[in-house]
Design a protein around this motif. Structure first.
Motif, PDB file in Angstrom:
ATOM      1  N   GLU A 178      92.987 -67.924  52.412  1.00  0.00           N
ATOM      2  CA  GLU A 178      92.150 -68.379  53.520  1.00  0.00           C
ATOM      3  C   GLU A 178      91.729 -69.819  53.240  1.00  0.00           C
ATOM      4  N   LEU A 179      91.762 -70.655  54.271  1.00  0.00           N
ATOM      5  CA  LEU A 179      91.389 -72.058  54.122  1.00  0.00           C
ATOM      6  C   LEU A 179      89.870 -72.181  54.144  1.00  0.00           C
ATOM      7  N   ARG A 180      89.336 -72.927  53.170  1.00  0.00           N
ATOM      8  CA  ARG A 180      87.893 -73.098  53.034  1.00  0.00           C
ATOM      9  C   ARG A 180      87.579 -74.580  52.834  1.00  0.00           C
ATOM     10  N   ALA A 181      86.342 -74.917  52.961  1.00  0.00           N
ATOM     11  CA  ALA A 181      85.879 -76.281  52.698  1.00  0.00           C
ATOM     12  C   ALA A 181      84.537 -76.203  51.997  1.00  0.00           C
ATOM     13  N   ALA A 182      84.379 -77.011  50.946  1.00  0.00           N
ATOM     14  CA  ALA A 182      83.119 -77.029  50.207  1.00  0.00           C
ATOM     15  C   ALA A 182      83.002 -78.348  49.455  1.00  0.00           C
ATOM     16  N   GLY A 183      81.832 -78.960  49.528  1.00  0.00           N
ATOM     17  CA  GLY A 183      81.609 -80.205  48.791  1.00  0.00           C
ATOM     18  C   GLY A 183      82.550 -81.319  49.179  1.00  0.00           C
ATOM     19  N   GLY A 184      82.995 -81.334  50.435  1.00  0.00           N
ATOM     20  CA  GLY A 184      83.883 -82.387  50.899  1.00  0.00           C
ATOM     21  C   GLY A 184      85.334 -82.212  50.512  1.00  0.00           C
ATOM     22  N   GLU A 185      85.709 -81.074  49.937  1.00  0.00           N
ATOM     23  CA  GLU A 185      87.103 -80.831  49.590  1.00  0.00           C
ATOM     24  C   GLU A 185      87.610 -79.564  50.247  1.00  0.00           C
ATOM     25  N   GLN A 186      88.917 -79.500  50.423  1.00  0.00           N
ATOM     26  CA  GLN A 186      89.553 -78.294  50.951  1.00  0.00           C
ATOM     27  C   GLN A 186      89.906 -77.358  49.808  1.00  0.00           C
ATOM     28  N   GLN A 187      89.793 -76.093  50.074  1.00  0.00           N
ATOM     29  CA  GLN A 187      90.126 -75.071  49.084  1.00  0.00           C
ATOM     30  C   GLN A 187      90.917 -73.962  49.763  1.00  0.00           C
ATOM     31  N   LEU A 188      91.684 -73.284  48.957  1.00  0.00           N
ATOM     32  CA  LEU A 188      92.329 -72.056  49.402  1.00  0.00           C
ATOM     33  C   LEU A 188      91.702 -70.904  48.638  1.00  0.00           C
ATOM     34  N   GLY A 189      91.083 -70.003  49.367  1.00  0.00           N
ATOM     35  CA  GLY A 189      90.553 -68.811  48.737  1.00  0.00           C
ATOM     36  C   GLY A 189      91.624 -67.742  48.696  1.00  0.00           C
ATOM     37  N   LEU A 190      91.857 -67.190  47.536  1.00  0.00           N
ATOM     38  CA  LEU A 190      92.866 -66.138  47.369  1.00  0.00           C
ATOM     39  C   LEU A 190      92.125 -64.821  47.185  1.00  0.00           C
ATOM     40  N   ARG A 191      92.228 -63.972  48.202  1.00  0.00           N
ATOM     41  CA  ARG A 191      91.448 -62.741  48.216  1.00  0.00           C
ATOM     42  C   ARG A 191      92.153 -61.569  47.533  1.00  0.00           C
ATOM     43  N   HIS A 192      93.436 -61.723  47.256  1.00  0.00           N
ATOM     44  CA  HIS A 192      94.173 -60.625  46.621  1.00  0.00           C
ATOM     45  C   HIS A 192      95.142 -61.214  45.615  1.00  0.00           C
TER      46      HIS A 192
END
Length: 220
Positions: free
Chosen positions: A148-162
């Protein structure tokens, strides 16, 4: 919908037919197999058709010559049993333990993952950052990471849930997680993407790993 019990019985009968043919030093006829199994020849014929279609049994030309139509003869194709139990998880654990014992195992794991990532399919054209991330999400989703695409602290992240290698990652995170990091980097590099995965934060939360995205060339 097929009855599971019926399917299981049919599979067991087919294995019995194959087992008899493997145990025989000479080809056998349908009638001979039916007698050994105490079933009707039509039952054997049905399973033989399936086994021949799967390439596990073959017809053999009868040696008897004389009046009348010769009986169809069958023998098992010499090969390993393809219905046996697989132990890929055990193999993965063995390889992970071996890799973990190597000097600089984390770097080696990243390199292994990168080589894997380089084999993944690439977009039709050279993608921009947004397209690259979208394509990476599709690839990771196909592999079972539930990204899932996320954003935090001005950066993009990919959260991997599995994690498709969860049990192994919990025991051998020092090599399994770097393999995942290398996979993502290798895929993006192969696509000539202007973005990379700077770092992978394994188990940032009990149900989440975080891949931190950055412009290409920025890695830790």
């Amino acid at each position: 919908m097929a009855d599971p019990d019926t399917e299981q019985e049919s599979t067991g009968r087919r294995r019995a037919v194959l087992r008899i043919l493997r145990a025989s030093r000479t080809p056998l006829s349908i009638v001979a197999i039916a007698k050994k199994l105490s079933v009707h020849p039509n039952t054997v014929r049905f399973h033989l058709d399936t086994l021949v279609g799967e390439g596990r049994v073959e017809h053999v030309q009868p040696t008897r010559r004389g009046p009348g139509r010769p009986a169809l003869m069958f023998r098992a194709v010499p090969q390993m049993d393809r219905e046996g139990t697989r132990q890929y998880r055990l193999l993965a654990e063995i390889l992970a333990i071996g890799l973990a014992s190597e000097p600089d195992s984390a770097s080696r794991a990243v390199a292994a993952g990168r080589a894997w990532g380089e084999r993944l399919g690439s977009p039709a054209s050279e993608p921009d950052a947004e397209q690259s991330v979208a394509h990476l999400i599709d690839v990771l989703d196909d592999l079972g990471f539930e990204p899932e695409l996320r954003a935090a602290g001005g950066e993009q992240q990919l959260g991997l849930r599995h994690c498709p290698f969860l049990e192994l990652a919990e025991r051998q995170s020092s090599v399994i997680c770097p393999i995942h990091l290398g996979l993502m980097r290798g895929a993006l590099e192969t696509w000539a993407a202007p973005v990379t995965v700077e770092r992978l934060e394994a188990f940032a939360e009990p149900d989440l790993c975080l891949a931190h995205l950055a412009p290409a060339g920025v890695e830790r």
